[in-house]
Design an enzyme around this catalytic site. Structure first.
Site, short mmCIF file in Angstrom:
data_model
loop_
_atom_site.label_atom_id
_atom_site.label_comp_id
_atom_site.label_asym_id
_atom_site.label_seq_id
_atom_site.Cartn_x
_atom_site.Cartn_y
_atom_site.Cartn_z
CG ASP A 136 3.38 -58.36 53.23
OD1 ASP A 136 3.05 -59.55 53.25
OD2 ASP A 136 3.43 -57.64 54.24
CG ASP A 477 15.12 -53.29 62.94
OD1 ASP A 477 14.36 -52.57 63.63
OD2 ASP A 477 15.83 -52.83 62.03
#
Length: 765
Positions: A136, A477
């Protein structure tokens, strides 16, 4: 044929750890809590406001204790038998491995390389593996490091597989290579008869490979220091004039295992990707990167299973993939069994015992309900589940039901949910129908992969909403895990004797507190989004106790009562008030604290940790609760008020000492010292220490009115003892008052805390 299959030993078995003695301990502690609370209620009118505040705090603590008791009530995990896999399965399913990274400075490329190399070398057919690295930060240095790593992998992977090397991350292996050879390997056969010859070969091979790894490390270090070295290669043209937050999609096949048949000399696919980023677009941090990984891998290899590993967490057990596959295949006749397999997270650096103990007991506890929570790394997912399938969409043999077929496999519906890429829609159909992916040339999919990486690709689709990793929280998550379990799926938990993965915690207290703040912020965010466990407590397909497990995220909210309770004893000494009951109920309070301490100490000792580790852990959790968790509440409050947005902050990782250092790998003596900086994280702890010091000073020199005569005849000794206990829990701050440099509390923090402490004392007297 079916009968013979059933007669074979299972690939895995579920193990229950229910302990009636521990259940009695849980219930006793809860009983003591409720006894203390009932006493406070009965005598509330006889005491001042202090008792009401104490009642509020103790009610919060008892609620947390009740939730944790529900979690730990029926612990379990799953034991796989990977050695039985070959005799049961002749054609192993493919696995795509995801490694996300975002900043070459805070996440050094050599660390990413070691993680990738450990994954490439696992005991699994190379033609069934593909490793995708998402960058990223769009760093040419990361890409360069992967290119160099692919060259070294051609030596490292065959070496590990041929000689059955136990640790397959190079930087860890070369710390102690001779002792790492496993029994039964080529090195250890016929040891007695050919000892010297084998030793010579072993040392020769190791030294050669070590030199190659040192060359790789030096190349990465040189490129880090001089980025102009990267400009001489045409392959880096895509990185010209790019910024980390402003660049086009880049997809590069670093290495392709063309025509692979699973030979041990082969190296799995390696693919580098970096999605498009523009300043005015929302990119959803790591969560968005994971969804891009899912799309690109779906186009190229479309494996039915996905292994997700953080860039600082290497594969420590060569059979880690086989262990997870054992669970999926053992339950293949019942597809409603398992959506993902979560491994216990452990760490190779120091001062992480509190994290491991927490995950060990809570992880097994939740695994005994509907399955463990996905914790962001060390997890193997099922692609069909990540694409939004529910157990109700499947028939008994795992095929799509007629209703689901009409819902999922209509082209317009697929395009609306997964995006307008025809290639993407085709790969989704193949994944959902469990059709094996043809051995296509990866480079043929680069154009389609670039298309699904555009900033606007996900708009008006279900990505991040019901498909893939779910958005709307920096704790992607936990958010995703709730979504999976809410659809009725279960999950499995593995905590093998040999840690499956080993990771690195942030080095230094400031970075660790920053990471805890980010986690806590994400947990609290979930309370207010559509995945909140507070919504639909009795609906959806998530079990009630599993929802309570997710509700444990409110434990980060206990920072407010913990902060108050750390100050209450000092306030009582200064204000001449009674905090604790007298007589029998004082004994109940002492028994409650004592039982809790003995139980938590047993948890540490039972896992092989020392009493000192337990003491440090008690201090660490109090500091985290009154700093990182406290500020996370402020962050969420500002977000809810529309003043600011939560920010995903990448914690800085430190490259561990490699083999080129020529030094032993003993722990750094400075690593266990408590470091300070000028951030506000250290203000509450300093304030607590100063207030308790002032209260103890007043108590000691006898400056209180009425000679410490409490309304109930108490001498204030109990409150003074608790003040001493608080000082012990915040001992790093007490010590920091007298240290200098980074181990001492900065003057700016000390002056702010001192001012607040003076106000507290003035208004308490």
């Amino acid at each position: 044929m079916a009968d013979s299959s059933l007669s074979l030993p299972p690939l895995c078995e579920r193990i229950s750890y229910a302990n009636y003695f521990l259940r009695a301990v849980y219930l006793t502690i809860l009983g003591l809590f409720f006894s203390l609370l009932s006493h406070r209620i009965r005598h509330m009118s006889e005491y001042d406001t202090v008792w009401r505040v104490a009642f509020f705090c103790e009610t919060c603590f008892s609620l947390v204790c009740l939730l944790i008791t529900c979690l730990k009530w029926s612990p379990a995990d799953t034991k796989p038998f990977p050695d039985r896999l070959d005799e049961r399965v002749h054609d192993l399913p493919s696995v795509d491995m995801f490694v996300p990274t975002a900043d070459p400075v805070r996440e050094p490329p050599i660390m990413v390389v070691d993680t990738v190399l450990s994954l490439l070398a696992v005991n699994y057919p190379a033609n069934r593996l593909a490793c995708y690295v998402s960058d990223d930060g769009c760093s040419p240095l990361t890409y360069f490091s992967l290119k160099e790593a692919s060259k070294f992998a051609k030596i490292w992977v065959p070496f590990c597989k041929k000689y059955n090397i136990r640790v397959r991350a190079p930087f860890r292996y070369f710390l102690n290579p001779i002792s790492d050879v496993t029994e039964g390997s080529e090195f250890s056969k016929d040891w007695e008869t050919t000892k010297l010859f084998i030793l010579y070969i072993e040392v020769f091979l190791i030294l050669n490979i070590k030199r190659e790894y040192q060359k790789l490390s030096r190349k990465v270090e040189d490129a880090t220091g001089d980025s102009h070295l990267l400009d001489v290669e045409d392959d880096f043209e895509a990185f010209s004039n790019t910024k980390s937050n402003d660049h086009s999609t880049i997809v590069k096949v670093v290495w392709e295992n063309k025509g692979g048949v699973g030979d041990e000399k082969e190296v799995p696919h390696i693919v580098y990707i970096s999605r498009e980023k523009r300043p005015n677009y929302l990119h959803h941090q790591k969560c968005g990167a994971m969804n891009f990984l899912a799309r690109v891998s779906g186009l190229m290899t479309n494996a039915p299973y996905i292994l997700n590993v953080d860039c600082d967490m290497y594969a420590n057990d060569a059979d880690v993939v086989r262990q997870a596959i054992c669970i999926f295949l053992e339950k293949s006749l019942n597809p409603k069994h398992c959506a993902f397999v979560q491994f216990l997270q452990e760490f190779y650096d120091s001062n992480t015992s509190q994290i491991v103990v927490l995950q060990s007991y809570l992880g097994r506890g939740i695994a005994g309900i509907q399955g463990p929570i996905y914790i962001g790394s060390g997890c193997v997912h099922t692609r069909r589940v990540m694409y939004g399938l529910s157990p109700d969409d499947l028939e008994g043999d795992g095929s799509l039901s007629l209703v689901a077929t009409r819902e999922f496999l209509v082209e317009d519906s697929l395009a609306r949910r997964f995006g307008n890429s025809k290639e993407m829609v085709k790969s989704v159909v193949g994944a959902i129908q469990r059709n094996p992916n043809p051995q296509n040339i990866l480079t043929n999919s680069i154009e389609a992969a670039q298309e699904v990486g555009h900033c606007h690709y996900e708009y008006q689709t279900s990505w991040g909403n019901t498909i893939g990793w779910l958005y709307d929280s920096v704790a992607e998550d936990l958010n995703t895990s709730i979504g999976i379990h809410s659809r009725g799926w279960t999950s499995s938990y593995i905590s093998p004797d040999t840690p499956a993965f080993l990771g690195s915690m942030p080095q230094g207290v400031p970075e660790a507190l920053l990471q805890q703040r980010r986690w806590a912020t994400g947990w609290i965010e979930i309370l207010f989004n559509k995945q909140s466990p507070l919504r639909g407590m009795f609906c959806k397909k998530i079990r009630f106790r599993q929802r309570l497990a997710y509700l444990c995220i409110i434990t980060s909210l206990r920072s407010i009562p913990e902060l108050i309770y750390c100050l209450l004893p000092a306030y009582c000494l200064l204000h001449n008030s009674a905090l604790f009951p007298k007589g029998t109920y004082l004994g109940i309070t002492i028994t409650l604290v004592g039982m809790h301490c003995l139980y938590t100490l047993w948890e540490f000792v039972n896992l092989g940790y020392s009493v000192q580790s337990w003491l440090v852990s008690q201090s660490v959790w109090r500091i985290v609760a009154t700093s990182s968790w406290l500020f996370s509440i402020f962050d969420i409050t500002l977000k809810l008020l529309g003043i600011s947005e939560t920010v995903f902050i990448i914690t800085k990782k430190t490259v561990p000492a490699g083999p080129s250092e020529g030094e032993d790998d003993g722990p750094n003596s400075d690593s266990s010292k408590f470091e300070f900086d000028g951030s506000l994280h250290f203000l509450p702890g300093t304030f607590i220490v100063l207030v308790n010091l002032a209260a103890l000073a007043v108590f000691t020199v006898g400056l209180q009115r009425s000679s410490y005569s409490h309304g109930r005849g108490s001498s204030g000794m109990a409150e003074a003892c608790v003040c001493v206990l608080v000082m012990m829990l915040f001992f790093p701050f007490l010590k920091g008052l007298f240290e200098k440099g980074k181990y001492g509390i900065p003057l700016s923090t000390l002056s702010k805390a001192g001012f607040l402490a003076v106000l507290f004392v003035v208004f308490s007297v």
